[in-house]
Motif scaffolding. Structure first.
Motif, PDB file in Angstrom:
ATOM      1  N   HIS A  93       0.857  -1.187   0.000  1.00  0.00           N
ATOM      2  CA  HIS A  93       0.000   0.000   0.000  1.00  0.00           C
ATOM      3  C   HIS A  93       0.885   1.226   0.000  1.00  0.00           C
ATOM      4  O   HIS A  93       1.851   1.287   0.768  1.00  0.00           O
ATOM      5  CB  HIS A  93      -0.904   0.025   1.238  1.00  0.00           C
ATOM      6  N   CYS A  94       0.548   2.189  -0.845  1.00  0.00           N
ATOM      7  CA  CYS A  94       1.393   3.379  -0.900  1.00  0.00           C
ATOM      8  C   CYS A  94       1.182   4.224   0.347  1.00  0.00           C
ATOM      9  O   CYS A  94       0.072   4.315   0.879  1.00  0.00           O
ATOM     10  CB  CYS A  94       1.165   4.180  -2.173  1.00  0.00           C
ATOM     11  N   GLU A  95       2.282   4.810   0.810  1.00  0.00           N
ATOM     12  CA  GLU A  95       2.214   5.547   2.067  1.00  0.00           C
ATOM     13  C   GLU A  95       1.555   6.911   1.914  1.00  0.00           C
ATOM     14  O   GLU A  95       1.265   7.566   2.899  1.00  0.00           O
ATOM     15  CB  GLU A  95       3.609   5.700   2.688  1.00  0.00           C
ATOM     16  N   HIS A  96       1.320   7.328   0.666  1.00  0.00           N
ATOM     17  CA  HIS A  96       0.675   8.634   0.477  1.00  0.00           C
ATOM     18  C   HIS A  96      -0.844   8.549   0.514  1.00  0.00           C
ATOM     19  O   HIS A  96      -1.502   9.444   1.022  1.00  0.00           O
ATOM     20  CB  HIS A  96       1.108   9.252  -0.853  1.00  0.00           C
ATOM     21  N   HIS A  97      -1.393   7.474  -0.085  1.00  0.00           N
ATOM     22  CA  HIS A  97      -2.847   7.382  -0.214  1.00  0.00           C
ATOM     23  C   HIS A  97      -3.439   6.138   0.450  1.00  0.00           C
ATOM     24  O   HIS A  97      -4.660   5.987   0.471  1.00  0.00           O
ATOM     25  CB  HIS A  97      -3.245   7.376  -1.695  1.00  0.00           C
ATOM     26  N   VAL A  98      -2.586   5.235   0.934  1.00  0.00           N
ATOM     27  CA  VAL A  98      -3.023   3.958   1.513  1.00  0.00           C
ATOM     28  C   VAL A  98      -3.916   3.216   0.511  1.00  0.00           C
ATOM     29  O   VAL A  98      -5.010   2.740   0.846  1.00  0.00           O
ATOM     30  CB  VAL A  98      -3.693   4.121   2.892  1.00  0.00           C
ATOM     31  N   MET A 164      -2.171   1.744  -7.675  1.00  0.00           N
ATOM     32  CA  MET A 164      -3.603   2.010  -7.842  1.00  0.00           C
ATOM     33  C   MET A 164      -3.952   3.476  -7.574  1.00  0.00           C
ATOM     34  O   MET A 164      -4.961   3.963  -8.045  1.00  0.00           O
ATOM     35  CB  MET A 164      -4.416   1.080  -6.922  1.00  0.00           C
ATOM     36  N   CYS A 165      -3.075   4.180  -6.849  1.00  0.00           N
ATOM     37  CA  CYS A 165      -3.361   5.601  -6.613  1.00  0.00           C
ATOM     38  C   CYS A 165      -3.192   6.409  -7.893  1.00  0.00           C
ATOM     39  O   CYS A 165      -3.710   7.519  -8.001  1.00  0.00           O
ATOM     40  CB  CYS A 165      -2.478   6.162  -5.493  1.00  0.00           C
ATOM     41  N   MET A 166      -2.482   5.832  -8.875  1.00  0.00           N
ATOM     42  CA  MET A 166      -2.353   6.478 -10.188  1.00  0.00           C
ATOM     43  C   MET A 166      -3.407   5.974 -11.163  1.00  0.00           C
ATOM     44  O   MET A 166      -3.640   6.573 -12.192  1.00  0.00           O
ATOM     45  CB  MET A 166      -0.972   6.165 -10.799  1.00  0.00           C
TER      46      MET A 166
HETATM   47 ZN   LIG Z   1      -0.390   6.700  -3.622  1.00  0.00          ZN
END
Ligand SMILES: [Zn+2]
Ligand SMILES: Nc1nc2c(ncn2[C@@H]2O[C@H](COP(=O)(O)OP(=O)(O)OP(=O)(O)O)[C@@H](O)[C@H]2O)c(=O)[nH]1
Length: 204
Positions: A93-98, A164-166
């Motif tokens: 999971h990305c730390e910016h958007h979870v 997935m945040c992109m």
């Molecule tokens: Zn992200």
């Protein structure tokens, strides 16, 4: 400060964790933030399910790579060439958007007398994947964990992943892949070793 927290600063001790009740309340707040009614029948159990799944998705905070990398083997009949485990699938999971990162890791090392159990390489990917990450950090962490515990002649790590945040939000570009690499030792100093790693990763 104990060794685990010093070496793995993201690792949270149990005493720093909120109670299950507090975590469930936070989920209810986010459900309301999304526009939902957390008291409707279908959502009554959801906060409990979400906090339970968080313990699974983020189980990497409770694990230390040196625990799984501690066991090594020396009896390999003098084998001293590259060992590559490729296409190790992972979710993070990305730390910016979870939001999920879905990808594959390719991990190689040049043994110096000792080898690792092959499954342990995949376990290290799991440990770092099950934390909040940037792809760059995760790539460097896997390389460093193997370097520090095994002391091989070199380590090469490549990660290819879709964020997935992109894809689902923001710029909404589906299908783009991000590639990151970390090379240490002979993979850094010998272009031929680095090239062989790349060729072996790409060969089907
Ligand atoms: Zn992200
Ligand atoms: N370098 C790097 N960036 C990442 C990773 N995961 C997500 N990001 C980026 O982190 C950045 C955060 O940018 P911000 O401008 O602070 O946040 P934002 O407004 O949500 O950005 P957008 O995603 O562009 O809507 C975005 O560009 C993401 O694409 C990663 O693993 N590595």
């Amino acid at each position: 400060m104990d060794a685990i927290v010093k070496n793995f600063p993201q690792t949270n001790r149990d005493s720093d964790r909120p109670s299950q009740q507090e975590a469930e309340e936070a989920v209810r707040v986010l459900l309301r933030w999304a526009g939902e009614n957390p008291t409707r029948e279908g959502l009554i159990e959801t906060p409990a399910r979400v906090v339970k799944s968080y313990r699974e998705l983020f189980a990497g905070y409770d694990m230390a790579p040196e625990d799984v990398l501690g066991r090594t083997f020396e009896e390999v009949a003098g084998y001293d060439d590259m060992v590559l485990v490729k296409d190790i699938p992972f979710f993070s999971h990305c730390e910016h958007h979870v939001v999920p990162i879905i990808g594959k890791a390719h991990v190689a090392y040049m043994p110096d007398g000792r080898v690792l159990g092959l499954s342990k390489i995949a376990r290290v990917v799991e440990i770092y994947g099950r934390r909040l990450q940037t792809q760059e950090t995760m790539t460097a962490q896997i390389a460093r964990a193997i370097d520090d515990t095994l002391n091989p002649r070199g380590v090469a790590v490549m990660i290819e992943a879709e964020h997935m945040c992109m894809a689902m939000r923001g710029v909404q570009k589906q299908g783009s892949t991000t590639l990151t690499t970390t090379f240490t030792g002979t993979f850094k100093t010998e272009p031929a070793d680095q090239a062989r790693f790349m060729t072996m990763v790409r060969s089907r």
